[in-house]
Design an enzyme around this catalytic site. Structure first.
Site, short mmCIF file in Angstrom:
data_model
loop_
_atom_site.label_atom_id
_atom_site.label_comp_id
_atom_site.label_asym_id
_atom_site.label_seq_id
_atom_site.Cartn_x
_atom_site.Cartn_y
_atom_site.Cartn_z
N CYS A 113 30.15 -17.66 -4.38
CA CYS A 113 29.51 -16.42 -3.95
C CYS A 113 28.64 -15.87 -5.08
O CYS A 113 28.61 -16.42 -6.17
CB CYS A 113 30.55 -15.39 -3.52
SG CYS A 113 31.53 -14.75 -4.87
N CYS A 116 29.96 -15.42 -8.62
CA CYS A 116 30.06 -16.62 -9.46
C CYS A 116 28.79 -16.79 -10.28
O CYS A 116 28.83 -17.14 -11.46
CB CYS A 116 30.22 -17.88 -8.61
SG CYS A 116 31.69 -17.93 -7.63
N ASP A 522 39.88 -37.11 8.97
CA ASP A 522 40.31 -38.13 8.04
C ASP A 522 41.30 -37.44 7.12
O ASP A 522 41.00 -36.42 6.56
CB ASP A 522 39.08 -38.62 7.27
CG ASP A 522 39.46 -39.43 6.05
OD1 ASP A 522 40.63 -39.82 5.96
OD2 ASP A 522 38.59 -39.64 5.21
N ASP A 711 35.33 -37.45 4.26
CA ASP A 711 34.89 -37.08 2.92
C ASP A 711 34.45 -38.24 2.04
O ASP A 711 33.59 -38.08 1.21
CB ASP A 711 35.96 -36.28 2.19
CG ASP A 711 37.13 -37.15 1.80
OD1 ASP A 711 37.36 -38.15 2.50
OD2 ASP A 711 37.80 -36.82 0.82
N ASP A 715 33.76 -43.56 4.47
CA ASP A 715 33.70 -42.98 5.80
C ASP A 715 32.27 -42.86 6.31
O ASP A 715 32.06 -42.52 7.45
CB ASP A 715 34.31 -41.58 5.79
CG ASP A 715 35.81 -41.66 5.67
OD1 ASP A 715 36.36 -42.62 6.20
OD2 ASP A 715 36.39 -40.78 5.04
#
Lengths: 830, 46
Positions: A113, A116, A522, A711, A715
């Site tokens: 955000c 940060c 996954d 991820d 994949d």
């Protein structure tokens, strides 16, 4: 100091990262004169560093939680980043700005955000030697200028890591420079059209409202000339994208929206100019400039949204230069030379230290270690690799330093091969997005035909009115509302989704998300965090409660086993002082050692003599026991952390009528355990990438529309085959560049919100298209009949566009009270 | 109404002046980051 300020804040969540505090662990961080509980050593260090720098404003103004602090992060900048201090590496990353100062652009990662970004900016500014640090909140890039004599580049990077973020030097700046030029040009065009429109309308209004003879002929001619002068820049500069687009369409022999737009604009402008010069007929400069402004506004909004979506992806794909330690004079001596991995050649000997990434494919010559290939093969546990064993570029060396011989580099490596596999799978995707363009092309043909018929018809009946009737047809039917109907919704939906941590990378992802019927997860890194943590500590005797974690951590201190990390992360640094003697590892059983003369054993039930048959808590994957000479002291429950909100997400998606599936490359038993914890009925474990692809195809052959949430790089072919692919933000960069969408929120429940928004977006899109059709169908006959003058047509067109735009804006309103809606206006991302 | 002969040319000049001012502000990067200043003004309290 008042007594209450010293009070320990009672809460069940970590002050820094917001994760649930592990039971039986007491770690505290002092921030703003109060003691807050934290979940691990990493968060404690980060929180206290932020406090020490006087930057606690971060905690007050943040709107999203950061990642967990990493206790093992190297904050000194001595070893890891010294690579960046090499002159050869710095050449392309650092610019000289004179007076011994240099500057570099850093990409900030882990930003959740605005707070940060502020924290990073202030922290960089506070470094000794930094003369300038500025963070761009839109691009999330930091521009840092520092005195090269007082500070090393590696120290700058380490400073960012110390507060829990990651900074990667931006290697390719060209993309951002190009993009900035495009954005500024678009803004500037819109401004020219907007200014022209406002002023030309001022001149036009008197002509519309004035009584007969209230304006003298001279005065109205003056107004016309003024309108003409201000419309010229709009036509000559602001509208160039339309001419270019129309010209491109004509050359490609395909009709797009730009053709009637350009035609209408030019026709109306030329006719108005003729009227101004000759002093006869009507002028419609106001319609022209308003028309141009509205179209440019739509395009600008689209550009901004596209950029916003693209940026998150590119920064992840932009990998930092990988380093390699080459032993150029092996076997004579083992002096290391640091060089970029791209400079390696087959046959080179390199050393890969623990924690480093293998820079190329090759075989191990010396040493034994565990390689973490999870990003490449999906195997979540590290695999053993000894002399002669192959290693893959991109895998992480988990255990101890090894010497390897390079066999394949760059595009010949397996990582690159997987990349090609993805590209092929992506090329096979059906292109749904082309449909809208085809419909529009048909519409454009119809409009041109109608305009032509109108011209022919009126020139037979009343040649004087022919031109204006044609212009009215072109303006009123301008597929403005039609062409704005979907882009505006896509823009607002993209913005609304991005706010909730769901970044769309392909335009049709929103529509796909709205009509998905199956969600396939996954397991690794998707539903769980892939990190073993200490879930519960049960000390069997009350007086041992404080000691058990300390003793266990001390016993595990030198171990690289994933379980050991759970204990070390849970203990305080002061426990480093606990001295263990005669430590002995019993493979597959546990570890034993002497602390203060007492013998302790940490391991499985048999090894420690515990009663392993006692019922275990359901959420624990593994239990280990700690025992001394004569009795069992404690049981530790270890669990792979299920992501926050995973269970509620699965339930909510199911409640919306979706089928939830779990496809995983992990061991079937572990997958079954996760599926049970989350009440997922359909799951399959032990699948390799091909297996997942096969399962997905079988599912799709039954008519299911499957959204795949994954991820790892392995994949990626599966992601490409899926109806919709969603990659997790923390996953491998490669998968994300191919996915239709990236979930950047750490909380999975953002997915549920995203589905809701996508469904609302689809409904609004349908309303908009219906309205645009109704408007065009009713207005075109009026224009053809000559009842509409161009200015009425212009207003009708503008109003219908506005209606479409306002309807799309409804998406930006938070649908529920849940979440933390940021009050950000639509245009704030320009 | 003769003042129109002065005001209308004047308004055109004004539009061009505003146009140049906007061009300058775009060029100098004032529109590159619209989120940062709003946040910084709330934070810089020291």
């Amino acid at each position: 100091m008042p007594a209450q300020a010293e009070a320990v804040i009672q809460t069940s969540e970590c002050f820094h990262c917001g994760e649930t505090l592990p039971a039986g662990i007491s770690l505290y961080a002092r921030v703003d004169h109060a003691t807050h509980p934290v979940c691990c050593q990493g968060c404690k260090v980060v929180a206290e560093l932020i406090d020490g720098g006087g930057l606690t404003g971060y905690y007050k103004s943040r709107t999203a939680l950061p990642a967990k602090g990493d206790a093992t992060a190297d904050v000194t900048g001595d070893s890891e980043d010294s690579f960046y201090d090499l002159p050869s590496v710095q050449q392309e990353l650092v610019r000289e700005v004179g007076d011994g100062h240099v500057e570099a652009t850093l990409l900030l990662e882990g930003v959740t955000c605005s707070a940060c970004l502020w924290l990073n900016e202030r922290h960089l500014q506070s470094l000794d030697g930094v003369s300038h640090a500025e963070v761009n909140y839109t691009t999330r890039q930091a521009l840092v200028r520092w005195d090269a004599r007082r500070l090393r580049f590696s120290e700058v990077l380490a400073a960012v890591r110390a507060i829990g973020y990651r900074a990667v030097p931006a290697t390719v700046e060209n993309v951002e420079v190009l993009r900035r030029r495009e954005r500024r040009a678009s803004l500037w065009r819109m401004a020219v059209a907007g200014l022209g429109m406002m002023q030309v309308m001022m001149y036009a209004v008197p002509a519309y409202v004035a009584q007969e003879a209230a304006l003298s002929a001279d005065q109205s001619q003056l107004m016309r000339w003024a309108s003409f002068i201000l419309t010229v820049p709009v036509m000559a500069f602001a509208c160039t994208p339309f001419y270019r687009g129309a010209w491109r369409d004509l050359r490609n022999r395909s009709l797009g929206m730009d053709v009637p737009v350009a035609l209408g604009l030019l026709l109306a402008f030329v006719a108005s100019t003729y009227a101004t010069l000759s002093g006869r007929g009507e002028v419609y400069f106001d319609s022209v400039s308003m028309f141009a402004f509205l179209l440019l506004l739509g395009r600008h909004l689209e550009l901004v949204a596209r950029e916003k979506a693209g940026r998150g992806i590119e920064r992840l794909a932009q990998s930092m230069p990988l380093k390699a330690r080459k032993l150029s004079r092996f076997p004579l001596d083992e002096s290391e030379t640091l060089l970029p991995a791209s400079a390696l050649l087959p046959g080179d000997i390199v050393v890969v230290r623990a924690g480093e990434v293998f820079p190329a494919d090759g075989v191990i010559l010396r040493g034994e270690t565990q390689a973490d290939e999870s990003l490449l093969t999906g195997e979540s546990l590290p695999v053993r690799r000894g002399p002669g064993a192959p290693v893959i570029a991109g895998a992480v060396n988990r255990h101890s330093p090894v010497l390897m011989k390079v066999e394949r580099v760059g595009e010949h490596s397996r990582l690159a091969h997987i990349g090609r596999l993805i590209a092929r799978a992506a090329a096979q995707r059906p292109h749904l997005g082309r449909l809208a363009d085809r419909v529009a092309a048909g519409f454009v043909w119809a409009v041109l035909l109608i305009a032509l018929l109108t011209a022919v018809g009126w020139s037979l009946v009343d040649p004087d009115r022919a031109l204006w009737a044609v212009v009215a047809v072109l303006v009123v039917s301008c597929p403005c509302a039609l062409s704005l109907a979907t882009p505006t919704v896509l823009v607002t939906a993209t913005t609304a989704l991005a706010r909730r941590g769901f970044v769309v990378t392909r335009a049709d992802a929103i529509e796909s998300l709205a009509n998905t019927t199956h969600f396939a997860f996954d397991k690794t890194g998707t539903l769980t965090q892939g990190r073993i943590r200490l879930a519960r500590v049960e000390a069997f005797a009350a007086e041992d409660a404080d000691g058990v974690v300390r003793w266990a951590a001390a016993l595990e201190r030198q171990s690289e086993h994933p379980i050991a990390q759970a204990f070390i992360g849970a203990s305080a640094p002061a426990d480093n002082d606990v001295i263990v003697t005669q430590r002995r590892n019993v493979p597959g059983q546990g570890v034993e050692g002497y602390i203060d003369g007492r013998r302790y054993r940490l391991g499985n039930a048999r090894f420690t003599g515990a009663d392993g048959s006692r019922p275990r808590p359901a959420d624990a994957n593994t239990c280990v026991w700690l025992a001394d000479n004569d009795k069992v002291l404690a049981r530790f429950d270890l669990a792979d952390t299920i992501r926050p909100g995973a269970a509620s997400t699965v339930n909510a998606l199911r409640a919306m009528g979706n089928t939830i599936l779990l496809f995983s490359g992990d061991a079937p038993a572990v997958v079954a355990e996760t599926a049970r914890a989350l009440h997922i009925a359909r799951f399959e474990g032990g699948l390799d990438p091909e297996g997942k692809l096969e399962a997905l195809r079988t599912l799709q052959s039954t008519g299911a529309r499957v959204a795949m949430v994954g991820d790892g790089v392995n994949d990626a072919p599966v992601l490409a085959q899926a109806h919709l692919s969603i990659a997790m933000g923390a996953g491998a960069a490669l998968a994300q560049t191919q996915a239709d969408a990236v979930l950047t929120a750490t909380d999975l429940s953002a997915l549920v919100e995203a589905v809701k928004i996508a469904q609302r977006a689809r409904a609004i899109m349908k309303q908009n298209l219906a309205w645009a059709m109704v408007y065009n169908l009713s207005a075109i006959p009026l224009a053809v009949g000559g009842w509409l003058t161009p200015w009425m047509a212009g207003i009708g067109m503008a109003l219908s566009s506005l209606l479409v735009l306002l309807n799309a804006m409804r998406l930006l309103r938070p649908s529920t009270a849940a979440g933390t809606p940021e009050p950000a206006p639509l245009l704030s991302h320009a | 109404m003769d003042v129109l002969y002065l005001l209308i040319p004047l308004s055109i000049v004004l539009v061009f002046v505003i146009g140049v001012a906007f061009w300058w502000s775009v060029r100098s990067g004032q529109f590159d980051d619209l989120e940062g200043p709003a946040f910084r003004i709330l934070q810089d309290d020291d």
